[in-house]
Write an enzyme that holds these catalytic residues in place. Sequence first.
Site, short mmCIF file in Angstrom:
data_model
loop_
_atom_site.label_atom_id
_atom_site.label_comp_id
_atom_site.label_asym_id
_atom_site.label_seq_id
_atom_site.Cartn_x
_atom_site.Cartn_y
_atom_site.Cartn_z
N GLU A 91 -6.18 -10.88 -1.33
CA GLU A 91 -7.00 -10.72 -0.15
C GLU A 91 -8.23 -10.56 -0.64
O GLU A 91 -9.02 -9.54 -0.28
CB GLU A 91 -6.43 -9.33 0.24
CG GLU A 91 -4.99 -9.45 0.91
CD GLU A 91 -4.49 -8.14 1.61
OE1 GLU A 91 -5.33 -7.48 1.97
OE2 GLU A 91 -3.33 -7.71 1.71
N GLU A 104 0.71 -1.17 -0.07
CA GLU A 104 0.11 -0.18 0.04
C GLU A 104 0.91 1.48 -0.08
O GLU A 104 0.54 2.13 0.82
CB GLU A 104 -0.99 0.15 1.22
CG GLU A 104 -1.92 -1.09 0.98
CD GLU A 104 -2.92 -1.30 2.36
OE1 GLU A 104 -2.72 -0.28 3.08
OE2 GLU A 104 -3.59 -2.16 2.49
C1 XIL Z 1 -6.32 -6.63 8.04
C2 XIL Z 1 -6.69 -8.01 9.05
O1 XIL Z 1 -7.55 -8.63 8.35
C3 XIL Z 1 -7.22 -7.47 10.31
O2 XIL Z 1 -7.33 -8.50 11.34
C4 XIL Z 1 -6.60 -6.35 10.90
O3 XIL Z 1 -7.14 -5.79 12.16
C5 XIL Z 1 -6.18 -5.02 10.05
O4 XIL Z 1 -5.73 -5.66 8.88
N1 XIL Z 1 -5.11 -4.88 3.73
C6 XIL Z 1 -3.88 -5.81 4.11
C7 XIL Z 1 -4.46 -6.70 5.19
O5 XIL Z 1 -2.94 -5.71 3.28
O6 XIL Z 1 -2.92 -6.78 6.03
C8 XIL Z 1 -5.55 -6.25 6.04
O7 XIL Z 1 -5.56 -6.94 7.07
C9 XIL Z 1 -6.62 -5.78 5.22
C10 XIL Z 1 -6.22 -4.64 4.32
#
Ligand code: XIL
Length: 373
Positions: A263, A158
Amino acid sequence: MKITLRPNLYFGIIFCLFLNSFNSFSQSNSKSLKKAYQDDFLIGTALGTQHILEKNAQADKLIKEQFNAITPENIMKSEVIHPELHRYNFDLADKFVAYGQKNQMYIAGHTLIWHSQLPRFVYKIQSADSLKMFMEDHIKTVAGRYAGKMNSWDVVNEALNEDGTMRPSIFYKLLGEDYIKMAFDLAAKADPNAELYYNDYNIEQPAKRKGAIAMIKKLQASGTKIDGVGIQGHWSINSNNIKEIEDAINEFSALGIKVAFTELDYTVLPNPWDLKGADVNQNFEADPKMNQYKDALPDSVGTKLANRYSDLFILFLKNKDKISRVTFWGVNDGHSWLNGWPIKNRTNYPLLFDRDCQPKKAYNAVMQLKSGQ
Ligand code: XIL
């Protein structure tokens, strides 16, 4: 009578045999996403602590049956693995890697350099030199420890704004754009065998995609190793972005790198930013309109979700030569982070398995695409 019955009997037997073989084929195939898609791309999931520790037998069975790739949802983020300047905490990360090795899964590391979920001491750093030292120590120690065991690392997560410019994170503010190259070079040195990915959300969208492509091209031109791009894929069932996703697959792949969906989930609930003109001071947590499927997912919404996944996997199959992995962000609906983000305490249904680890209509839709082959 006999003469007319016989052909029917033969036909009946043949038809039953056909049905039987069809059923057993679709049944064996319908048991497992990873088996159904084994010739196409890896099918992954994000593991929480309870999964790494194998606390829940039902979820554990599901993970081993359905997935051949794993990502740690939180436990390799720097706030967990490197909580203090001179202290690392490898307990869960070691167990995560052991779990992947034991089950012969592709192990994706997430993530080395990210502006979120940083340990507190990093937020206090004020000089470029100190931040550089943190990056060097962090990447060398974490990627170095698991060298030869990880299949890939999300090296930088990001780094971009929605318009494709650089996000003004602490890394960018103190080190400028060079921090990206620095991170990839350090990761390549610490673990020469892992595939190195840049990971971000919304990079299927044109402006942000353009920024990502420019960034990757710069890395490549400077001789830095980058093997792939991870499109996170946190989408909504109300977004219609198949065209953008296809363009992104083609454009990223044209850079000579792999494309992974890292994701994946589809929220079925409204996001605060969907509500144009919404009062920003409104208390969304208390607003039942923001959590309208508290008791159950209506059939029509389940079907809409299934259609979204189906359209997406049709696109994935069409482009399977460019896609290395498709990872869902969570094991089942109950585990999904979307129950707590961007509004706390909601009941969301973004994945293929329900709260009892049972396959949903969306699962059947994704499996259906492979059942005829
Ligand atoms: C999220 C997790 O799923 C949560 O449990 C945590 O509280 C916050 O992060 N983008 C990403 C992930 O790269 O690491 C994030 O994961 C969601 C958004």
